[in-house]
Design an enzyme around this catalytic site. Structure first.
Site, mmCIF file in Angstrom:
data_model
loop_
_atom_site.group_PDB
_atom_site.id
_atom_site.type_symbol
_atom_site.label_atom_id
_atom_site.label_comp_id
_atom_site.label_asym_id
_atom_site.label_seq_id
_atom_site.Cartn_x
_atom_site.Cartn_y
_atom_site.Cartn_z
ATOM 1 N N THR A 10 2.437 1.015 4.911
ATOM 2 C CA THR A 10 3.823 1.095 4.433
ATOM 3 C C THR A 10 3.990 1.776 3.078
ATOM 4 N N GLN A 12 2.111 4.125 -0.430
ATOM 5 C CA GLN A 12 1.744 5.509 -0.778
ATOM 6 C C GLN A 12 0.665 6.125 0.117
ATOM 7 N N LEU A 85 -6.689 0.397 4.268
ATOM 8 C CA LEU A 85 -6.004 0.634 2.992
ATOM 9 C C LEU A 85 -5.214 -0.592 2.539
ATOM 10 N N ALA A 87 -4.180 -3.884 0.892
ATOM 11 C CA ALA A 87 -4.723 -4.623 -0.253
ATOM 12 C C ALA A 87 -3.604 -5.104 -1.156
ATOM 13 N N THR A 132 -12.695 1.602 -4.965
ATOM 14 C CA THR A 132 -11.905 2.003 -6.137
ATOM 15 C C THR A 132 -12.750 2.206 -7.391
ATOM 16 N N GLU A 134 -12.050 1.012 -10.065
ATOM 17 C CA GLU A 134 -12.045 -0.254 -10.805
ATOM 18 C C GLU A 134 -13.402 -0.959 -10.694
ATOM 19 N N TYR A 161 -9.143 -8.204 -9.031
ATOM 20 C CA TYR A 161 -9.004 -7.114 -8.061
ATOM 21 C C TYR A 161 -10.331 -6.375 -7.911
ATOM 22 N N LYS A 165 -12.749 -6.184 -4.636
ATOM 23 C CA LYS A 165 -13.066 -4.878 -4.036
ATOM 24 C C LYS A 165 -14.576 -4.614 -4.029
ATOM 25 N N HIS A 191 -4.753 7.637 -8.019
ATOM 26 C CA HIS A 191 -3.980 8.738 -7.442
ATOM 27 C C HIS A 191 -2.546 8.301 -7.260
ATOM 28 N N ARG A 196 4.429 6.481 -5.112
ATOM 29 C CA ARG A 196 3.648 5.443 -5.791
ATOM 30 C C ARG A 196 4.521 4.201 -5.990
HETATM 31 P P1 NAP Z 1 -0.329 -0.096 -2.361
HETATM 32 O O1 NAP Z 1 0.788 0.814 -2.703
HETATM 33 O O2 NAP Z 1 -0.495 -1.326 -3.177
HETATM 34 O O3 NAP Z 1 -0.230 -0.504 -0.826
HETATM 35 C C1 NAP Z 1 -0.996 -1.560 -0.315
HETATM 36 C C2 NAP Z 1 -0.684 -1.717 1.155
HETATM 37 O O4 NAP Z 1 -1.383 -2.853 1.642
HETATM 38 C C3 NAP Z 1 0.788 -1.941 1.465
HETATM 39 O O5 NAP Z 1 1.126 -1.296 2.657
HETATM 40 C C4 NAP Z 1 0.851 -3.451 1.649
HETATM 41 O O6 NAP Z 1 1.897 -3.862 2.489
HETATM 42 C C5 NAP Z 1 -0.482 -3.700 2.329
HETATM 43 N N1 NAP Z 1 -0.906 -5.089 2.219
HETATM 44 C C6 NAP Z 1 -0.890 -5.895 1.138
HETATM 45 N N2 NAP Z 1 -1.338 -7.118 1.448
HETATM 46 C C7 NAP Z 1 -1.638 -7.094 2.768
HETATM 47 C C8 NAP Z 1 -2.125 -8.063 3.685
HETATM 48 N N3 NAP Z 1 -2.369 -9.315 3.315
HETATM 49 N N4 NAP Z 1 -2.314 -7.697 4.979
HETATM 50 C C9 NAP Z 1 -2.041 -6.430 5.379
HETATM 51 N N5 NAP Z 1 -1.573 -5.473 4.556
HETATM 52 C C10 NAP Z 1 -1.369 -5.807 3.271
HETATM 53 O O7 NAP Z 1 -1.705 0.711 -2.358
HETATM 54 P P2 NAP Z 1 -2.020 2.286 -2.417
HETATM 55 O O8 NAP Z 1 -1.886 2.737 -3.826
HETATM 56 O O9 NAP Z 1 -1.334 3.005 -1.341
HETATM 57 O O10 NAP Z 1 -3.598 2.215 -2.133
HETATM 58 C C11 NAP Z 1 -4.121 2.076 -0.830
HETATM 59 C C12 NAP Z 1 -5.488 1.403 -0.908
HETATM 60 O O11 NAP Z 1 -6.345 2.156 -1.752
HETATM 61 C C13 NAP Z 1 -5.490 0.004 -1.460
HETATM 62 O O12 NAP Z 1 -6.498 -0.712 -0.768
HETATM 63 C C14 NAP Z 1 -5.898 0.171 -2.897
HETATM 64 O O13 NAP Z 1 -6.520 -0.994 -3.387
HETATM 65 C C15 NAP Z 1 -6.844 1.329 -2.806
HETATM 66 N N6 NAP Z 1 -6.938 2.209 -3.973
HETATM 67 C C16 NAP Z 1 -5.833 2.750 -4.511
HETATM 68 C C17 NAP Z 1 -5.945 3.618 -5.575
HETATM 69 C C18 NAP Z 1 -4.748 4.292 -6.193
HETATM 70 O O14 NAP Z 1 -4.866 4.828 -7.295
HETATM 71 N N7 NAP Z 1 -3.622 4.328 -5.522
HETATM 72 C C19 NAP Z 1 -7.220 3.948 -6.074
HETATM 73 C C20 NAP Z 1 -8.340 3.370 -5.477
HETATM 74 C C21 NAP Z 1 -8.189 2.516 -4.413
HETATM 75 P P3 NAP Z 1 3.344 -4.329 1.931
HETATM 76 O O15 NAP Z 1 4.195 -3.089 1.971
HETATM 77 O O16 NAP Z 1 3.750 -5.358 2.914
HETATM 78 O O17 NAP Z 1 3.133 -4.867 0.553
HETATM 79 O O1 F7E Z 2 -2.505 1.054 -14.888
HETATM 80 C C1 F7E Z 2 -2.057 0.812 -18.470
HETATM 81 C C2 F7E Z 2 -2.863 -0.272 -17.787
HETATM 82 O O2 F7E Z 2 -1.405 -0.286 -13.108
HETATM 83 C C3 F7E Z 2 -3.146 2.169 -15.462
HETATM 84 C C4 F7E Z 2 -4.386 0.718 -8.796
HETATM 85 O O3 F7E Z 2 -3.939 1.629 -7.822
HETATM 86 O O4 F7E Z 2 -5.729 2.391 -9.866
HETATM 87 C C5 F7E Z 2 -4.690 1.470 -10.073
HETATM 88 O O5 F7E Z 2 -5.046 0.518 -11.063
HETATM 89 C C6 F7E Z 2 -3.391 1.920 -16.942
HETATM 90 C C7 F7E Z 2 -4.012 0.558 -17.243
HETATM 91 O O6 F7E Z 2 -3.276 1.342 -12.555
HETATM 92 C C8 F7E Z 2 1.392 -0.250 -18.444
HETATM 93 O O7 F7E Z 2 -3.244 -1.289 -18.694
HETATM 94 C C9 F7E Z 2 0.004 0.600 -19.872
HETATM 95 O O8 F7E Z 2 -4.996 0.711 -18.216
HETATM 96 O O9 F7E Z 2 -1.086 2.216 -13.155
HETATM 97 P P1 F7E Z 2 -1.966 1.059 -13.388
HETATM 98 P P2 F7E Z 2 -4.746 0.731 -12.603
HETATM 99 O O10 F7E Z 2 -4.789 -0.588 -13.247
HETATM 100 O O11 F7E Z 2 -5.635 1.786 -13.160
HETATM 101 C C10 F7E Z 2 -6.978 1.816 -9.430
HETATM 102 C C11 F7E Z 2 -7.956 2.943 -9.215
HETATM 103 C C12 F7E Z 2 -6.810 0.920 -8.260
HETATM 104 O O12 F7E Z 2 -7.694 0.801 -7.429
HETATM 105 C C13 F7E Z 2 -5.642 0.001 -8.300
HETATM 106 O O13 F7E Z 2 -5.365 -0.489 -6.993
HETATM 107 O O14 F7E Z 2 -2.126 1.925 -17.590
HETATM 108 N N1 F7E Z 2 -0.657 0.464 -18.696
HETATM 109 N N2 F7E Z 2 1.259 0.152 -19.748
HETATM 110 C C14 F7E Z 2 0.192 -0.040 -17.783
HETATM 111 N N3 F7E Z 2 0.015 -0.325 -16.477
HETATM 112 C C15 F7E Z 2 1.083 -0.813 -15.796
HETATM 113 N N4 F7E Z 2 0.964 -1.070 -14.467
HETATM 114 N N5 F7E Z 2 2.294 -1.055 -16.415
HETATM 115 C C16 F7E Z 2 2.500 -0.781 -17.735
HETATM 116 O O15 F7E Z 2 3.588 -1.012 -18.264
#
Ligand code: NAP
Ligand code: F7E
Length: 371
Positions: A10, A12, A85, A87, A132, A134, A161, A165, A191, A196
């Site tokens: 659902t 990004q 995906l 999470a 990730t 992370e 988190y 992971k 990304h 997003r």
């Molecule tokens: P996101 O926007 O947080 O989307 C997470 C998805 O998981 C949503 O569709 C959500 O559904 C679903 N979900 C949450 N809890 C669930 C559950 N209990 N059962 C089934 N589905 C569930 O994540 P994203 O940014 O698109 O990222 C996709 C994946 O890549 C995630 O696993 C994330 O941890 C990982 N990742 C993301 C990044 C990044 O920078 N974006 C980087 C590294 C890894 P709802 O719509 O119902 O909430």
């Molecule tokens: O924060 C700082 C915050 O929440 C990035 C997820 O997709 O990428 C994501 O995790 C940075 C952090 O992403 C605010 O402290 C400052 O240092 O956009 P973020 P994230 O924590 O890097 C990784 C790869 C994943 O796997 C995760 O699922 O920005 N920051 N001010 C803030 N962050 C947020 N959210 N909000 C603020 O106001």
């Protein structure tokens, strides 16, 4: 025709991946959670009338915390490829719901792997696990000789988190080694995109940039402006996910741009898209961002106006200060070549958020509720 199953469809990554796979001729099945209000805005444009034939896009109600549901969906779909995906992916929120995040992000991965094994699909179904950056935790001493994190860098997660992971990462690798499964980790660095989630920092910034420029918001409150992230475009990153599952041998890959940027500089870049120059003054919680100049006649904001402030409520109990990934393996082995750079990403995000704010303003004027 190949069949793919995507959990987390659902939002990004799931929505971009579904588009990519449909373009490649796949039949795409997605898992969505039952919600009390609509949660399919990002995939509505690809949703089909299920009475049409052929149906090449289908959604199933499901949840990664429910093994029986995971098994039933996989049995019904008989996928060639699963992209896990789904999470709870917000790092800050994971400190508030650590047990839930372990269940979904950690055990959820196990449930998928085990379902494939129980159903005897080991030789049919390939699995992509959304790992990730992370996992690295940003420890300086763990970078490689180029000053980046690669597939061999040690992990040190700094949040519930990241800890959940890391289980997902290792159990995927273990099932690959123990049962000869085609199961791979994509270790993706941050990304972003216009799709997003609104509470991640980049989207929060581009949405506020648009709202402030159009006179709809006064100030943007952020947390740690000193954090540095390696940001790419989600459209490029889902292409890498697909490539990972098309290889002859299952392996793990880092997907990253190889450049890192301060949150503060992302703010500057975002406002600069609209001709607004931001100047930061002060330090720590007292740091503030002011409008220094505005060259765009469409977005006239008073010079000297404070538009950025720090609110400590966004700080994390443990922070990952700096992330930068080494994409050498994915570029050479997968032939992955990202199409966007950071400025292209910011440009697209800001433009879409300006359009969205303008549309909301028009709807409001016409007496409708804004989105
Ligand atoms: P996101 O926007 O947080 O989307 C997470 C998805 O998981 C949503 O569709 C959500 O559904 C679903 N979900 C949450 N809890 C669930 C559950 N209990 N059962 C089934 N589905 C569930 O994540 P994203 O940014 O698109 O990222 C996709 C994946 O890549 C995630 O696993 C994330 O941890 C990982 N990742 C993301 C990044 C990044 O920078 N974006 C980087 C590294 C890894 P709802 O719509 O119902 O909430
Ligand atoms: O924060 C700082 C915050 O929440 C990035 C997820 O997709 O990428 C994501 O995790 C940075 C952090 O992403 C605010 O402290 C400052 O240092 O956009 P973020 P994230 O924590 O890097 C990784 C790869 C994943 O796997 C995760 O699922 O920005 N920051 N001010 C803030 N962050 C947020 N959210 N909000 C603020 O106001």
């Amino acid at each position: 025709m190949k069949i793919a199953l995507i959990s987390g469809i659902t939002v990004q990554d799931g929505s971009y991946l579904a588009e990519l796979l449909l373009d490649k001729g796949y039949v795409v099945h997605g898992v969505k959670r039952r919600a009390s209000s609509f949660n399919t805005q990002r995939i509505d444009h690809i949703y089909q009338d299920q009475h049409q034939t052929p149906v090449n896009f289908k959604l199933h109600y499901g949840d990664l915390t429910d093994s029986t549901n995971v098994i039933r969906i996989i049995q019904e779909v008989q996928p060639d490829e699963i992209y896990n995906l789904g999470a709870m992916s917000h790092v800050k929120v994971s400190f508030d719901s650590p047990e839930y995040v372990a269940n979904v992000d950690g055990l959820g991965t196990l449930r998928i792997l085990e379902a494939v094994r129980i159903l005897g699909l080991i030789n049919k179904t390939r699995i992509y696990q959304a790992s990730t950056s992370e996992l690295y935790g940003g420890l300086a001493e763990n970078k490689n000789e180029k000053g980046m994190y690669d597939e061999n860098s040690p992990f040190y997660p700094r949040s519930p988190y990241g800890a959940a992971k890391i289980y997902g990462f290792w159990i995927t690798k273990n099932y690959r080694e123990a049962y000869d499964m085609f199961a791979c980790n994509g270790i993706l660095f941050n990304h972003e995109s216009p799709r997003r989630g609104e509470t991640f920092v980049t989207r929060k910034i581009t949405m506020a940039t648009a709202a402030i420029a159009l006179g709809h918001q006064d100030c943007l409150y952020l947390g740690n402006l000193d954090a540095q992230r390696d940001w790419g475009h989600a459209k490029d990153y889902v292409e890498a996910m697909w490539r990972i599952l098309q290889q002859d041998v299952p392996e793990d890959y880092v997907i990253a741009m190889g450049e890192t940027t301060y949150v503060r500089d992302f703010v500057r870049m975002s406002f600069a898209e609209l001709g607004i120059e931001i100047e930061f003054k002060g330090e720590g919680v007292n740091e503030k961002g002011y409008v220094k100049a505005c060259t765009n006649s469409l977005y006239q904001i008073e010079i000297g106006k404070q538009v950025i402030a720090v609110d400590p409520k966004y700080f994390r109990p443990t922070e990952v200060d700096l992330l930068i990934g080494d994409p050498t393996k994915s570029k050479t082995q997968l032939g992955w070549a990202p199409q966007y750079d950071l400025s292209g990403l910011v440009q697209e995000m800001v433009a879409m958020d300006v359009d969205r704010v303008k549309k909301d303003m028009m709807l409001k004027k016409a007496g409708f509720r804004a989105s």
